[in-house]
Design a protein around this motif. Sequence first.
Motif: not given
Lengths: 450, 471
Positions: A315, A317, A325, A357, A360, A364-365, A410-411, B118, B121, B124, B336-338, B340-341, B344-345, B399, B401-403
């Motif tokens: 997780e 960038l 992405y 995480q 996980g 997912a990917y 899993e979270i 970003d 991203r 997404a 910007a990364q956080e 994207r998740q 999950q958070e 965890v 799940a993908v958009v």
Amino acid sequence: VKTRARSWGRTWFVAILVAIPTWAQSTATSTTYAIQGGKIFTLAGAPIEKGTVIIRDGKIAAVGANVAVPSDAQMIDATGLQVYPGLFDPVTQIGLSEVSAVSATQDISELGDYNPELVAATAVNPASAHIAVTRADGITEVIAAPGTAGFDSQAGGIIAGQASAFHLAGWTMEEMQIKRSVAMVVNWPSIQTRAFDFSTFRVKQKPYSDVKKEYDKNVNQLSDWLDRARHYAQAKEKGSPALFERDLKLEALVPVVEGKLPVLVVADEERDIRNAEEFCSKQNLKMILAGGAEAWKVKELLKDKKIPVILGPTERLPEEEDTPYDKPMTQPSELFAAGIPFAFSSFGTAFSRRLPQYAGSAVAYGLPHDEALKAVTLNAAQIFGLADQLGTIEPGKLGNIIVTNGDPLEIQTQVRYLFIKGQLTSMDNRHRELYEQYRKRPKEAEQVAH
Amino acid sequence: MKRARLGIAILLTAAAPIATRAQNPDTIFIQNATVLTVTHGNIEHGSILIRDGKIAAVGADLKAQEGVTVIDASGQFVMPGIIDCHSHIAIDGGVNEGAPAVSSMANIKDVLNPDDIDIYRDLAGGVTAANILHGSANPIGGQTIVIKLRWGKPASALPFEGALPGIKFALGENPKHSNFTVPPGVAARYPATRLGVEEVIRQAFTEAREYRKQWDDYNQRKAAGEQNLIPPRRNEQLEPLVEVLDGKRYVHVHCYRADEILMLMRVANEFGFKVRTWQHVLEGYKIADELAAYGAGASTFSDWWAYKMEAYDAIPYNAALMTERGVVVSVNSDDAQEARQLNQEAAKSMKYGGLSANDALKLITLNPAIQLGLDNRAGSIDVGKDADLAIYNHDPLSVYAVVQKTLIDGQVYFDRERDIAQRAELAKEKQALLDKEKKASEEKKPEKKPEQKNRPPKSDIADGGAARGAL
């Protein structure tokens, strides 16, 4: 003492607070445990429904569907629960860092570019709050690597020191240590024309020719250190003892040049990985790639040269603006398909508990779930030569085991029981304590006057 | 650098067809989804009708009318678009004007960068709106703006229409520069203690009150018909603070320790303004009742801790405990990364503190919408709200799940299938451009330009202690 496990199950949280005030129930007299009724994911074969794991003298004594339970065993009822090997985070700064911004609490990065004689285990603080916080989420062992400070950050010189593997429980390093030296950390000298300067908070640009000159100088120096270590080893073996002068730095490098101690090479970009591999090949070093953000660009090379990868957080960038992405999340499945061994890692301290995480997210990917599980347990053990002790639930291995209420990647999954070195270990920690303390704060707060 | 710019160009081209095609105010029908409305439960095999960018109907018994664009979401989950209550994306240049202790004259709105990758991203990652904040280098920082992540549109099309503008305040280690090495030859900036932070804010609002009075007097005299009046000199530093006093601008306060939060409550009460959101608020759980009684929102991290001293008492139970005690809580990214998740958070508050799934979802949808005063427009799947939606292939609190798609105003701004389908072509296009450039450089032999690497960290938790001194 035979404890009927049902009552344990219902009041597990309170029970642990009361019954295990310290990290383990006892260390003087080792308890025998029987974890019964859970689905056991040994990671050394198919899962066992309603199986039993016997732990004795700190080690796994037996595992299976029909295992005799010793009469002195403390029963752990895992009915409806799942049993896994404890999770292994192979690149962290746990024990070497308490509060990142407070330099007094930092023992990650020594001055100077060449410090092969430094060993992480020397300064791991067994009382660090991170240890109990991290293990409560199922991470039972870690490697602390000097000179690394978060993903994408090379903090401590070129040869930063030796990484140490240890359990996340114990009063002293003597009790915690798995292996004092598992790898020599080498921060590969990266060719960077733009670098962020924290003292001025600005990006500094340097001409390529200057950076390349600096890079060549560093690589020559690194090469020189290894040559001297070889000469040192020869002199020690064949020279006159009377004339021999001990050199602690070179002595520490001898196992590296002899190929006995792997080098954990921190590199992310394609160019750096290629350069590092070429160097290690030429020098006959046993290379483990750490970071590997662009490992997907050098799959053939990593496969051909059998170089395992300790992957930084999935997780994060992408490296470039036009990198897909989702590349950091899809990369693990690509590496798996290419047959490259890899393990996940947090590269951090406070984020070590995010290890599942990260795995996980790779599932997912596209990464198969069982491979992701191995990449947070067995793979790291194999890569660092510890698979005879850790990574699966098999007789003879250390009793590092977690009992969960579900999929550990899993979270929302909770760890219900935690065994480290075969001891039922407390999951109490700084965060739970603060939570309990402030949850009990009386409601009649005196409000700020309007 | 050149490589990086190339990337932007390519992605822009990629996004264009999505935006243009969706510009027709089509009627869109999403069917067969598990609809997580957030306000009125989950609807299995549910449908959403979107008309003119708004949600026109939601339910299990809807039928697609002829001629509408149908998105079949069989086996998928639709939730309200994620609202990130603390973000620094889409900002051109630095996020901090750190020279003065009060930088309220600086405005993020003036430096919005619609080409920041970003944005795409985070889109997404299911994010549809974000509170774009100035950094935390000053007790009173710059002006802030809420945007929608309308990737491909110009800067002027990013602001969330009707959202009240904000201003960033900051307490504790960052504004007092605790973790920041002053470069040689530069004088240390006041304040250096929490005492001084309070004083800077008090002083600024004392001046703002005085300034407002000057204008009130002037306007009264002018209204009374007085001639030849000279208006007070305009002060761009104080004007945003007058807006705060008048309730026309939200205050978003970066804060950590419980004591400094109570400090600002006292100051705000004394000067007669209201804090809108407490940002980070990592020790909020220690004063949850005070926060609930005060009534402002709390926007926190899931599990960040120990990156600086004031984050050492941070606990992952913070969101759940504050929620339990009646505070409107959101979980934000600051990164910007956080972002994207964030799904999950949010789920972590179920693990740490036992929030329900719906309450966990609220942390990134309805609650940040309430905090930003936008709950009439976003944050849930209700008729009349903007059709800002995220479609996942699994339960978004997993965890795994993908958009799959992200919609803003009923337009598909992100489509995973399309993104993947375009990759080969984009790679080809990039290679062609690189070849062309290589050829040109071989002909001209110009000096090599450095690549863009090691971008400055944007987040509060970014590597290195000093970095934390400023966001």
